[in-house]
Design an enzyme around this catalytic site. Structure first.
Site, PDB file in Angstrom:
ATOM      1  N   HIS A 160      -1.787   9.553  -2.365  1.00  0.00           N
ATOM      2  CA  HIS A 160      -1.345   8.687  -1.361  1.00  0.00           C
ATOM      3  C   HIS A 160      -1.106   6.979  -1.795  1.00  0.00           C
ATOM      4  CE1 HIS A 160      -2.009   6.469   2.680  1.00  0.00           C
ATOM      5  NE2 HIS A 160      -0.828   7.089   2.674  1.00  0.00           N
ATOM      6  N   LYS A 201       0.117   3.924  -3.990  1.00  0.00           N
ATOM      7  CA  LYS A 201       1.400   2.927  -4.033  1.00  0.00           C
ATOM      8  C   LYS A 201       1.118   2.027  -5.270  1.00  0.00           C
ATOM      9  CE  LYS A 201       1.573   4.411   0.058  1.00  0.00           C
ATOM     10  NZ  LYS A 201       0.456   4.817   1.152  1.00  0.00           N
ATOM     11  N   ASP A 245       4.772  -2.821 -18.495  1.00  0.00           N
ATOM     12  CA  ASP A 245       4.489  -3.179 -19.667  1.00  0.00           C
ATOM     13  C   ASP A 245       2.753  -3.334 -19.965  1.00  0.00           C
ATOM     14  OD1 ASP A 245       6.834  -3.034 -20.479  1.00  0.00           O
ATOM     15  OD2 ASP A 245       7.249  -5.286 -20.097  1.00  0.00           O
ATOM     16  N   HIS A 270       2.045  -1.146   8.918  1.00  0.00           N
ATOM     17  CA  HIS A 270       1.788  -0.095   7.812  1.00  0.00           C
ATOM     18  C   HIS A 270       0.682  -0.782   7.092  1.00  0.00           C
ATOM     19  CE1 HIS A 270       2.400   3.214   4.732  1.00  0.00           C
ATOM     20  NE2 HIS A 270       2.551   3.808   5.776  1.00  0.00           N
ATOM     21  N   LYS A 321      -2.947  -2.244   5.098  1.00  0.00           N
ATOM     22  CA  LYS A 321      -4.189  -1.750   5.429  1.00  0.00           C
ATOM     23  C   LYS A 321      -5.097  -2.703   4.353  1.00  0.00           C
ATOM     24  CE  LYS A 321      -1.488   2.308   4.315  1.00  0.00           C
ATOM     25  NZ  LYS A 321      -1.125   2.571   5.509  1.00  0.00           N
ATOM     26  N   ASP A 353     -16.258 -12.023   5.976  1.00  0.00           N
ATOM     27  CA  ASP A 353     -16.646 -13.433   5.743  1.00  0.00           C
ATOM     28  C   ASP A 353     -15.499 -14.273   5.087  1.00  0.00           C
ATOM     29  OD1 ASP A 353     -18.775 -12.596   7.417  1.00  0.00           O
ATOM     30  OD2 ASP A 353     -20.047 -12.297   5.355  1.00  0.00           O
TER      31      ASP A 353
END
Length: 462
Positions: free
Chosen positions: A123, A125, A130, A297, A299, A304
């Site tokens: 899952h 991304k 380089d 979408h 996350k 604090d």
């Protein structure tokens, strides 16, 4: 002087802080995609692209064009996609990349002799170029994230972070480990970059793996440590009971706990499950907001003014316990303030959910209230795509049908009734189908047990 919380986070995350980085916040999905394309075009040695969803649409083909061009320029280009997440992508798309010289691998193909492995999805991304720059977060490769201004369709709201500095080495190594799980290892000279420090931000690279619960344990610690604020943005929130209890406890202790979740999701069933826990959260003092723009979408998590977390992990069992995920936990005041400012801007697209008392001792009703003052300018309206309209329609129909628990129960009842009807109408076909599935599972579990036995013998002999 040692930092007990920092040491606890190190152990839970399975990662130590890496100093000397610059962390650039990218809350605009279209801009993030353009930045990724620019980084790919500028690569001179290698490109490592790993994503759960890579679509064969306009956006996916833009990436394919740039990847193919770099491969033609003798840059080593590797693409790792998840076989389930990218199930709708055509074979022609992958074949074109391979013919252009791009090394392409599918992670955990669906037709496998290892059924338990099929549940463990990649899952992540991630883009590394380089070994010196990287981008990671929640953004996939598809038109949903690019938007279509000409047709009034805004991009999905997502968050990416561009990393420059020594932490890129850890991100590239994480790509190498999953590349190995899908085939042969990377060449040694493809992981030899030694990026110099380019900033002052320390960051932990949390490479989540099934059953390790790295980000799960880290989020629990962060939630328990919150003294001022705990702001969470999540696309598919379905927190396990211990994490759910941590949110309740923080709110009851006076922490400013806020949850920002989609008002209409591309997975309506999960959105309904998310709403089931609203009443207890609201009674404890948690403030819950539902996003009214295009699909939310992102996350992210803020604790604090010290801790910021951005990544691919949703706060649900699938992400926290069974998937391969990638998250950053940063002690970076600049990133924390950028995420906090974005959270406040997102409220302009949102409505706060509150409890409305009812008569006859019925449970209070969940009702929306404006999340911003009435005189404040609202965000530009989003023209939903047909896919998003379908998701909204499903949610609306379920609201009309009755309570959320009842809707979920009816869904389960209809599925079971449908399976029973098929068994009655097509007994021979269904019995053969069930038998084939049962024998396939028996064979797969048997092979798995034999492999585990051989592995144990090898360990004993060693």
């Amino acid at each position: 002087m040692s930092d007990p919380l920092g040491l606890a986070i190190d152990r839970a995350a399975g990662a130590r802080p890496i100093a000397g980085n610059t962390l650039d916040h990218h809350p605009d999905s279209a801009v993030a995609l353009a930045t990724m394309l620019a980084d790919i075009a500028a690569a001179r040695r290698w490109i490592h692209l790993e994503n759960y969803i890579i679509r064969d649409d306009h956006t996916g083909r833009r990436f394919a064009d740039v990847l193919a061009e770099r491969a033609a320029a003798k840059v080593r280009v590797r693409v790792l996609y998840d076989a389930l997440g990218s199930i709708g992508t055509s074979h022609r798309f992958w074949r074109r990349l391979r013919q252009a010289g791009v090394a392409v691998r599918a992670f955990h193909p669906l037709l496998s002799l290892h059924p338990l492995e099929v549940l463990k999805r990649d899952h992540r991304k991630l883009l590394v170029t380089d070994g010196r720059t990287a981008m990671t977060g929640g953004l996939c490769i598809g038109d949903e994230w690019a938007g279509d201004p000409a047709r009034g369709r805004q991009p999905w709201r997502d968050t990416m972070v561009r990393v420059c500095g020594p932490a890129v080495t850890a991100l590239d190594a994480a790509f190498g480990r999953l590349w190995l799980r899908a085939g042969d290892p990377l060449p040694d000279d493809e992981l030899d970059a030694d990026p110099a420090e380019c900033g002052t931000s320390p960051v932990r690279v949390v490479a989540g793996a099934p059953a390790r619960a790295h980000i799960y344990r880290s989020v629990q610690l962060l939630a328990a440590s919150a003294a001022e604020r705990l702001w969470i943005t999540d696309a598919y929130l379905l927190a396990p009971p211990p994490l759910y209890a941590a949110l309740l406890d923080a709110a009851k202790a006076g922490v400013d706990v806020r949850l920002l979740v989609p008002g209409a999701s591309d997975l309506p069933v999960l959105r309904n499950f998310t709403r089931v826990g609203y009443r207890d959260l609201l009674r404890a003092g948690v403030r819950v907001y539902e996003w009214q723009g295009p699909m939310l979408h992102a996350k992210t998590l803020l604790v604090d003014r010290r801790w910021a977390r951005v990544g691919s992990s949703n706060l649900n069992v699938s992400s926290l316990l069974t998937n391969y995920e990638m998250d950053l936990i940063a002690e970076c005041e600049e990133l924390s303030e950028a995420l906090a400012a974005q959270f406040r801007r997102d409220l302009a697209y949102s409505r706060e959910i509150v409890l409305e008392p009812r008569r006859l001792k019925l449970p209070p009703r969940l009702v929306p209230a404006p999340a911003v003052p009435q005189g404040q300018e609202r965000a530009v309206a989003h023209k939903r795509s047909g896919y998003e309209m379908g998701a909204v329609a499903v949610v609306a129909l379920r609201r009309v049908a009755g309570g959320l628990r009842r809707a979920i129960a009816w869904t389960a009842a209809l599925i079971c009734a449908g399976v029973g009807a098929l068994l009655l109408v097509f007994p021979r076909v269904m019995s053969i189908t069930l038998a084939v599935v049962a024998f396939w599972l028996a064979l797969s579990f048997g092979l798995f047990a034999m492999q585990r036995r051989r592995a144990r013998r090898a360990d004993d002999e060693a």
